[in-house]
Structures are given as C-alpha cells and as structure tokens.
Enzyme design. Structure first.
Site, PDB file in Angstrom:
ATOM      1  N   HIS A   1       7.550  -7.833  -3.842  1.00 60.77           N
ATOM      2  CA  HIS A   1       6.219  -8.108  -4.396  1.00 60.77           C
ATOM      3  C   HIS A   1       6.214  -9.387  -5.237  1.00 60.77           C
ATOM      4  O   HIS A   1       6.617  -9.354  -6.402  1.00 60.77           O
ATOM      5  CB  HIS A   1       5.764  -6.929  -5.258  1.00 60.77           C
ATOM      6  CG  HIS A   1       5.405  -5.734  -4.454  1.00 60.77           C
ATOM      7  ND1 HIS A   1       4.137  -5.501  -3.992  1.00 60.77           N
ATOM      8  CD2 HIS A   1       6.174  -4.714  -3.995  1.00 60.77           C
ATOM      9  CE1 HIS A   1       4.120  -4.379  -3.299  1.00 60.77           C
ATOM     10  NE2 HIS A   1       5.347  -3.883  -3.279  1.00 60.77           N
TER      11      HIS A   1
ATOM     12  N   GLY B   1       0.826  -1.204   0.000  1.00 59.59           N
ATOM     13  CA  GLY B   1       0.000   0.000   0.000  1.00 59.59           C
ATOM     14  C   GLY B   1       0.853   1.244   0.000  1.00 59.59           C
ATOM     15  O   GLY B   1       2.041   1.197   0.347  1.00 59.59           O
TER      16      GLY B   1
ATOM     17  N   LYS C   1     -11.727 -11.256 -17.370  1.00 51.83           N
ATOM     18  CA  LYS C   1     -12.130 -11.452 -18.769  1.00 51.83           C
ATOM     19  C   LYS C   1     -11.575 -12.755 -19.366  1.00 51.83           C
ATOM     20  O   LYS C   1     -12.291 -13.470 -20.061  1.00 51.83           O
ATOM     21  CB  LYS C   1     -11.646 -10.263 -19.609  1.00 51.83           C
ATOM     22  CG  LYS C   1     -12.179 -10.250 -21.031  1.00 51.83           C
ATOM     23  CD  LYS C   1     -13.410  -9.398 -21.106  1.00 51.83           C
ATOM     24  CE  LYS C   1     -13.974  -9.278 -22.498  1.00 51.83           C
ATOM     25  NZ  LYS C   1     -15.202  -8.477 -22.477  1.00 51.83           N
TER      26      LYS C   1
ATOM     27  N   GLU D   1       3.793 -10.864  -6.516  1.00 53.24           N
ATOM     28  CA  GLU D   1       2.696 -10.896  -7.493  1.00 53.24           C
ATOM     29  C   GLU D   1       3.068 -10.314  -8.847  1.00 53.24           C
ATOM     30  O   GLU D   1       2.366 -10.529  -9.823  1.00 53.24           O
ATOM     31  CB  GLU D   1       1.464 -10.182  -6.911  1.00 53.24           C
ATOM     32  CG  GLU D   1       1.594  -8.667  -6.709  1.00 53.24           C
ATOM     33  CD  GLU D   1       2.255  -8.253  -5.389  1.00 53.24           C
ATOM     34  OE1 GLU D   1       3.026  -9.048  -4.828  1.00 53.24           O
ATOM     35  OE2 GLU D   1       2.010  -7.121  -4.930  1.00 53.24           O
TER      36      GLU D   1
ATOM     37  N   CYS E   1       5.111  -6.360   1.659  1.00 52.77           N
ATOM     38  CA  CYS E   1       5.529  -4.956   1.687  1.00 52.77           C
ATOM     39  C   CYS E   1       4.808  -4.197   2.814  1.00 52.77           C
ATOM     40  O   CYS E   1       5.076  -4.462   3.976  1.00 52.77           O
ATOM     41  CB  CYS E   1       5.346  -4.319   0.324  1.00 52.77           C
ATOM     42  SG  CYS E   1       6.396  -2.869   0.116  1.00 52.77           S
ATOM     43  N   TYR E   2       3.858  -3.322   2.495  1.00 53.17           N
ATOM     44  CA  TYR E   2       3.127  -2.644   3.574  1.00 53.17           C
ATOM     45  C   TYR E   2       2.552  -3.686   4.533  1.00 53.17           C
ATOM     46  O   TYR E   2       2.547  -3.498   5.756  1.00 53.17           O
ATOM     47  CB  TYR E   2       1.992  -1.775   3.005  1.00 53.17           C
ATOM     48  CG  TYR E   2       1.257  -0.965   4.053  1.00 53.17           C
ATOM     49  CD1 TYR E   2       1.627   0.357   4.319  1.00 53.17           C
ATOM     50  CD2 TYR E   2       0.194  -1.512   4.789  1.00 53.17           C
ATOM     51  CE1 TYR E   2       0.962   1.104   5.283  1.00 53.17           C
ATOM     52  CE2 TYR E   2      -0.472  -0.771   5.753  1.00 53.17           C
ATOM     53  CZ  TYR E   2      -0.093   0.532   5.997  1.00 53.17           C
ATOM     54  OH  TYR E   2      -0.747   1.268   6.951  1.00 53.17           O
TER      55      TYR E   2
ATOM     56  N   ASP F   1     -19.259 -11.364 -22.551  1.00 47.92           N
ATOM     57  CA  ASP F   1     -19.683 -11.437 -21.144  1.00 47.92           C
ATOM     58  C   ASP F   1     -21.158 -11.805 -21.018  1.00 47.92           C
ATOM     59  O   ASP F   1     -21.525 -12.750 -20.325  1.00 47.92           O
ATOM     60  CB  ASP F   1     -19.454 -10.097 -20.435  1.00 47.92           C
ATOM     61  CG  ASP F   1     -18.038  -9.580 -20.611  1.00 47.92           C
ATOM     62  OD1 ASP F   1     -17.154 -10.404 -20.920  1.00 47.92           O
ATOM     63  OD2 ASP F   1     -17.823  -8.378 -20.457  1.00 47.92           O
TER      64      ASP F   1
HETATM   65  N1  LIG Z   1     -27.505  -3.547 -26.710  1.00 46.65           N
HETATM   66  C1  LIG Z   1     -27.619  -4.185 -25.541  1.00 46.65           C
HETATM   67  N2  LIG Z   1     -28.709  -4.935 -25.283  1.00 46.65           N
HETATM   68  C2  LIG Z   1     -28.825  -5.558 -24.111  1.00 46.65           C
HETATM   69  N3  LIG Z   1     -27.946  -5.504 -23.118  1.00 46.65           N
HETATM   70  C3  LIG Z   1     -26.844  -4.787 -23.297  1.00 46.65           C
HETATM   71  C4  LIG Z   1     -26.608  -4.087 -24.521  1.00 46.65           C
HETATM   72  N4  LIG Z   1     -25.417  -3.463 -24.421  1.00 46.65           N
HETATM   73  C5  LIG Z   1     -24.924  -3.758 -23.213  1.00 46.65           C
HETATM   74  N5  LIG Z   1     -25.771  -4.560 -22.521  1.00 46.65           N
HETATM   75  C6  LIG Z   1     -25.583  -5.058 -21.145  1.00 46.65           C
HETATM   76  O1  LIG Z   1     -24.570  -4.279 -20.527  1.00 46.65           O
HETATM   77  C7  LIG Z   1     -23.543  -5.121 -20.018  1.00 46.65           C
HETATM   78  C8  LIG Z   1     -22.205  -4.414 -20.112  1.00 46.65           C
HETATM   79  O2  LIG Z   1     -21.774  -4.297 -21.455  1.00 46.65           O
HETATM   80  P1  LIG Z   1     -20.330  -4.799 -21.853  1.00 46.65           P
HETATM   81  O3  LIG Z   1     -20.061  -4.292 -23.238  1.00 46.65           O
HETATM   82  O4  LIG Z   1     -19.383  -4.476 -20.762  1.00 46.65           O
HETATM   83  O5  LIG Z   1     -20.417  -6.396 -21.839  1.00 46.65           O
HETATM   84  P2  LIG Z   1     -20.713  -7.393 -23.023  1.00 46.65           P
HETATM   85  O6  LIG Z   1     -21.320  -6.646 -24.148  1.00 46.65           O
HETATM   86  O7  LIG Z   1     -21.489  -8.542 -22.509  1.00 46.65           O
HETATM   87  O8  LIG Z   1     -19.296  -7.935 -23.400  1.00 46.65           O
HETATM   88  P3  LIG Z   1     -18.101  -7.164 -24.095  1.00 46.65           P
HETATM   89  O9  LIG Z   1     -17.427  -6.389 -22.978  1.00 46.65           O
HETATM   90  O10 LIG Z   1     -17.241  -8.255 -24.622  1.00 46.65           O
HETATM   91  O11 LIG Z   1     -18.687  -6.269 -25.125  1.00 46.65           O
HETATM   92  C9  LIG Z   1     -23.637  -6.384 -20.864  1.00 46.65           C
HETATM   93  O12 LIG Z   1     -23.083  -7.501 -20.181  1.00 46.65           O
HETATM   94  C10 LIG Z   1     -25.124  -6.502 -21.060  1.00 46.65           C
HETATM   95  O13 LIG Z   1     -25.693  -7.102 -19.910  1.00 46.65           O
HETATM   96  N1  LIG Z   2       4.747  -1.104  -1.886  1.00 43.04           N
HETATM   97  C1  LIG Z   2       4.446  -0.900  -0.606  1.00 43.04           C
HETATM   98  O1  LIG Z   2       3.628  -1.590  -0.018  1.00 43.04           O
HETATM   99  C2  LIG Z   2       5.103   0.290   0.037  1.00 43.04           C
HETATM  100  C3  LIG Z   2       4.877   0.347   1.511  1.00 43.04           C
HETATM  101  C4  LIG Z   2       5.334   1.651   2.135  1.00 43.04           C
HETATM  102  N2  LIG Z   2       4.507   2.732   1.670  1.00 43.04           N
HETATM  103  C5  LIG Z   2       6.816   1.895   1.768  1.00 43.04           C
HETATM  104  O2  LIG Z   2       7.130   2.878   1.148  1.00 43.04           O
HETATM  105  O3  LIG Z   2       7.650   1.106   2.160  1.00 43.04           O
END
Ligand SMILES: Nc1ncnc2c1ncn2[C@@H]1O[C@H](COP(=O)(O)OP(=O)(O)OP(=O)(O)O)[C@@H](O)[C@H]1O
Ligand SMILES: NC(=O)CC[C@H](N)C(=O)O
Ligand SMILES: O=c1[nH]c(=O)c2[nH+]cn([C@@H]3O[C@H](COP(=O)(O)O)[C@@H](O)[C@H]3O)c2[nH]1
Ligand SMILES: [Mg+2]
Length: 526
Positions: free
Chosen positions: A177, A63, A382, A179, A90-91, A236
C-alpha cells in the site's frame, strides 16, 4: 444551463481512483493531491461508459474481498479501453491478475506490516527512487503466477510478485500500500505513476481552484439569479460564503440562524467578523424559540438531531421566500459547506456506512426540499479548506476555529434541551475554551467543549450541601475526526478549569474529564 457548467474533474487532469472498499482508499487521493495532482474516487462498480469525465490514469484500490470469491466486486473491463495507465494496489493488483489468467489464491499466511522492497527491473519508471525502501503489506491472498502479458519488476521477502508490469502497456500492479505513510517511499511511487507515467499536470492548487470554482458558480447561477447561504461562522461555510461573494457579489445572501444552541457571544462575534472583517452581509435570523419549542420533551439523541436538521430547513425555506430577487425570480439555490469526506462517505463502494449518528447537514434531511444546493467545497478536505481560507484573507482565528456541529449545544446537553440547561453548558464551555486559549493550547487541540450530564451529584460548598449536575469536559486530537484521542492536559490546568466551573456556573457540582478515544466513543456525547 447546467450542461455548460464545467466540473472540477474536467478542468484539472484527474486520476480516477476506483474504490474496492479499502479503509485506505481516500488516502490515495490525499497523497496525489499533496503533490498537486487532482484525484477523485468513484465506486469500483462505476460503468466506464458512464464516467462523468475522462481521467488521465486509473488506480484500482485495495479491498477486503478475495477476487476469486463468489460475489466479489469486479471492475468494468472497459477500463482497459480508456487507453490510460492503470495501477492496481493490493486487491487492485489481484483483480488485474484475475482478469489476465486467474492466478490468485489464498497465501499460506497473512502478511501484515513492513517489508523491504527489492526492485528487479530498474528501468521500470514506477519504481524510480523506491528501491530497498520499506513498504507496508496488508493481505492474505497472493498471486500464484504471473498474469499473462506481465513481468515481475519488484519482489519482497514474502512476495515474489510485489510489483508487476505489463510488458507492452502502462499497466502496473503492486501488492503493498503506497498510500500509507509506513510505505516510506510510497508517495514517490504514486508521483511516478501520476506525473511520469500518466503525465498529469501538477496544477491542483487552491489558487487555481478558486478561479475554477468562481467560473463554475457564475455559469451555474446565471447572470441575475440570487442565492442564499447557510453560514454558521465555521471555517467551511465562511470560506464557501467568501467564494460566493466573489462570484456573484450582492446577489449572495448569507444567513446565520441563531438556533438558541450557539456558544456564548457567538452570534455577535460571527456577525461582526463576517460583516466588518469580510464584507459579507450577514443576516441573523433569530429562530431560537422555534428550535427550543420543537425540542421540548425530547430526550432521544437521534430525534433531537432530526428535529434540529428539519427546523433548519424550514427556517431556510421561509427565509428564501422572503427575499425578493431584483430580477423577479425566486431564490433557487442554497449554499452549503459540504466537504469531500462527507461525499466520499456517501459514494463509497461499501455504501453509506452504518448510521452511528445523523450528522445535521442542512440539505440532507428533507426529501421534498425545494432549494437546490451549491457546494463549492465538496471536492476538498478540511486542511485544503483552511488553506483556501488563508489565501482568501480570512482571519487566522476563524481559519483555525475548532469545528462546531450544526446542532450545537443541543447535542451537548444530554437529555432534554431546555434554556436553563443550555445556559449551564454554555457557561462551562466558555470557561473551558477561555482557559485553553490562555494556556496557548487552542491550536494543539483539534476540538474541545463541555457537555452537561443530566445526573445529580452531591457536593459541599461553603458548608452547605449541594445537589447539582455534572459537566464533562472533552478535548481531542485528530487529523480527520474519524478516529481521535483525548488530549493530555497537565493536572494543574484541569484543576483550575474544574474549580472555575464549579465556582462560577450555577447548577454544577462536579467536573469530569472524558478520557475515551474514538473509537470506541465518538467526539460528541450524543
Ligand atoms: N447556525 C447556523 N446557521 C446557518 N447555517 C448553519 C448553522 N449551523 C450550521 N450551518 C450550515 O451547516 C453546514 C454544516 O455545519 P458544519 O459545522 O459542518 O460546518 P461549518 O460550521 O461551516 O464549519 P465547521 O465544521 O468548522 O464548524 C455549514 O457549512 C452551514 O452551511
Ligand atoms: N488490502 C487488500 O486489498 C487485501 C486484498 C485481499 N482481500 C487480500 O487479503 O489479499
Ligand atoms: O456539522 C455537524 N453536524 C452534526 O450533526 C455533527 N455531529 C458531530 N459533528 C462533528 O463531527 C465530528 C465527529 O463527531 P462524532 O465523532 O461525534 O461523530 C466532530 O467534529 C463533531 O463536532 C457534527 N457536525
Ligand atoms: Mg460548524
């Protein structure tokens, strides 16, 4: 009903990541899931007695604060009463040291970048396979003394306490870190912690997730209620719809809204793919007039986004009242394709980040919304959703489709959105994407589109002066859409696309290519 519904974190052994605001916190979750251990993030301010599940281990993230500062965030000490292993990063390590003796202060110099780790205690299970590897440091503060009850297990050139462990309990701290990919054996270390020390079962697979989620939805919805779903044809919502269909069959009604801002041929194609390809009965609601009427005269990007978001909800609420479930009840639930990054953003310790732009999210915009949300993908990233789509038999084309934002061409026509302007942007976009597919580049690019700029420019065509608008092409490469770089096309490719657009699309005099990264730009133009 809801009380009996098991959450994902209750079904899978879960590592809890308490977030102190590091820019890398979500990567800890990503890495754990890569070796099939389920992990969830909660803010560091989480009260342990109110935890919604019992984790098998806890990680305290890094953090930006200093533990000794007034107002610095601190973990609820009940975390030690959970009796599960704890790892401070870290933090997170500095926090463990602060609690156990307060030996933390500012270092003489910042340490940012690579360091080599030397393991001093080869019996420590956390460091198995990690000795002499490169690790990534990012800190200014350091431990001045060993906290009470701890021993040193690893050092680096600059950090005499690069790794510490409690002498009796499974509590560990590391200054680096693990990660980030620059810590070359970081994943091994996290796996040692999760699998060897916490004994987490490595069963987080998309196959297991489908079963869990289907059961969860059945319990939530009950035996007879019906559900509508906002389905755009994007990966999605299509994966979400497929899960709903498997869970409750014909009691699920998929609704696609034609908002007049979709791409060329999109409505027909989406209907065909979902109906014929996936057996999801999709109802297309043509609300294009309503959307375009509401957008008349509006040029401010945020206002446009809000109007589109609100219009979506009104359309869905109306559709919900028109469907009459067989059991005589009313439609109560709306499916939405929310992903984990959206959830993380809203639960992060830092609080919702500053609004750069309001992402249209079907549920997000009306406070008095009557429908309750079902979000089967709210724990997934995703790439996990894409994997899930492949397992569920969703066609490759759809699984790898570039994301398309809910407000669609509405935020790609800069300035006022009129049917004429939408048509120009739509035609140009179609040509660009067609050429990208022809060149075999679609999968190498994360997202591509054409935006229409409402400025006029002089040109000459067939000896005639023209005075028309400008198309800006955008193509980006990214893994998480939080940062992005522009895609490097060959000049020949761009030349061909520009020539086709100016020749084939009425109303365009010039084509430009956007070479701005995110940040400082964003992916969309509005
Ligand atoms: N034209 C539409 N008709 C119905 N629902 C929609 C429409 N556009 C967006 N949505 C809704 O809004 C949500 C968010 O849109 P978003 O574009 O993030 O996701 P997605 O379209 O499912 O996937 P992608 O991110 O791959 O385009 C969708 O998951 C869907 O539920
Ligand atoms: N990356 C961190 O978690 C940093 C921790 C703290 N802020 C530092 O400077 O040490
Ligand atoms: O469903 C969506 N509703 C929205 O309102 C929205 N705005 C941007 N995007 C998509 O999000 C990603 C990042 O875009 P920005 O850099 O423009 O914020 C890119 O993939 C954008 O296409 C949206 N998706
Ligand atoms: Mg979409």
């Amino acid at each position: 009903m809801t009380a009996e519904v098991e959450q994902v974190s209750e079904v899978f052994n879960t590592i809890l990541v308490l977030d102190f605001g590091s820019q890398y916190s979500h990567l800890i979750i990503r890495r754990l899931r890569e070796f099939n251990v389920y992990a969830e993030m909660l803010p560091c301010t989480q009260k342990i007695s109110e935890l919604p599940f019992k984790p098998v281990g806890v990680i305290l993230s890094g953090g930006p604060f200093s533990v000794y500062e007034e107002g610095a965030p601190h973990v609820d000490h009940d975390v030690f009463k959970l009796g599960v292993p704890i790892l401070g990063i870290c933090y997170g390590m500095q926090e463990l040291a602060w609690i156990n003796g307060k030996g933390v202060g500012r270092g003489e110099k910042r340490e940012y970048g690579p360091a080599t780790l030397t393991v001093e205690d080869s019996t420590c299970p956390l460091f198995e396979g990690v000795d002499h590897s490169q690790v990534w440091m990012s800190h200014h503060d350091k431990l001045h003394a060993l906290p009470t009850g701890f021993k040193t297990v690893a050092i680096s050139g600059n950090s005499p306490f690069a790794g510490i462990a409690h002498t009796e309990k499974d509590i560990f701290g590391i200054q680096f870190h693990p990660e980030v990919t620059h810590s070359l054996q970081g994943k091994t270390l996290l796996k040692n912690f999760a699998v060897k020390i916490c004994k987490a079962t490595q069963n987080w697979t998309m196959e297991n997730f489908i079963d869990t989620e289907i059961k969860r939805i059945r319990a939530l919805v009950g035996p007879s209620a019906e559900v509508i779903g906002a389905v755009s044809g994007g990966v999605d919502s299509t994966v979400g719809a497929k899960i709903m269909k498997e869970a409750i069959g014909d009691r699920f009604h998929a609704i696609y809204v034609d908002n007049g801002l979709m791409r060329k041929n999109e409505t027909v194609q989406v209907k065909q793919t979902l109906d014929e390809g996936l057996g999801i009965n999709l109802t297309v609601v043509d609300a294009s007039k309503q959307f375009l009427d509401n957008l008349k005269g509006i040029t401010d990007p945020e206002k446009k986004r809000k109007i589109i978001g609100n219009t979506f909800i009104h359309v869905f609420e109306k559709v919900a009242t028109e469907i009459k479930p067989k059991d005589g009840s009313e439609i109560e639930y709306l499916l939405q394709g929310t992903l984990y990054p959206d959830v993380i953003e809203s639960i992060s310790f830092k609080g919702p980040s500053q609004t750069i732009k309001t992402h249209h999210n079907v549920g997000g915009l009306l406070e008095d919304m009557k429908l309750k949300l079902i979000e089967p993908l709210r724990e997934l990233f995703k790439d996990e959703v894409r994997h899930l789509g492949q397992i569920m038999g969703i066609p490759e084309d759809l699984v790898w489709r570039h994301p398309f934002p809910g407000p669609g061409i509405g935020i790609r026509v800069l300035g006022e959105v009129t049917p004429e302007q939408v048509k120009i942007a739509r035609e140009a976009d179609y040509i660009f994407i067609e050429e990208i597919k022809k060149a075999g580049l679609y999968r190498s690019i994360s997202q591509a589109f054409a935006a229409l700029l409402p400025v006029k420019s002089v040109g000459v065509m067939g000896d005639q002066r023209t005075y028309e608008q400008v198309i800006a092409l955008r193509a980006i490469e990214t893994t998480d859409f939080m940062t992005a770089d522009w895609f490097v096309f060959e000049a020949k490719f761009l030349k061909n696309v520009a020539s086709r657009i100016v020749n084939e699309v009425d109303g365009v005099a010039r084509v430009t290519y956007d070479i701005t990264s995110k940040p400082p730009a964003t992916v969309e133009w509005e």
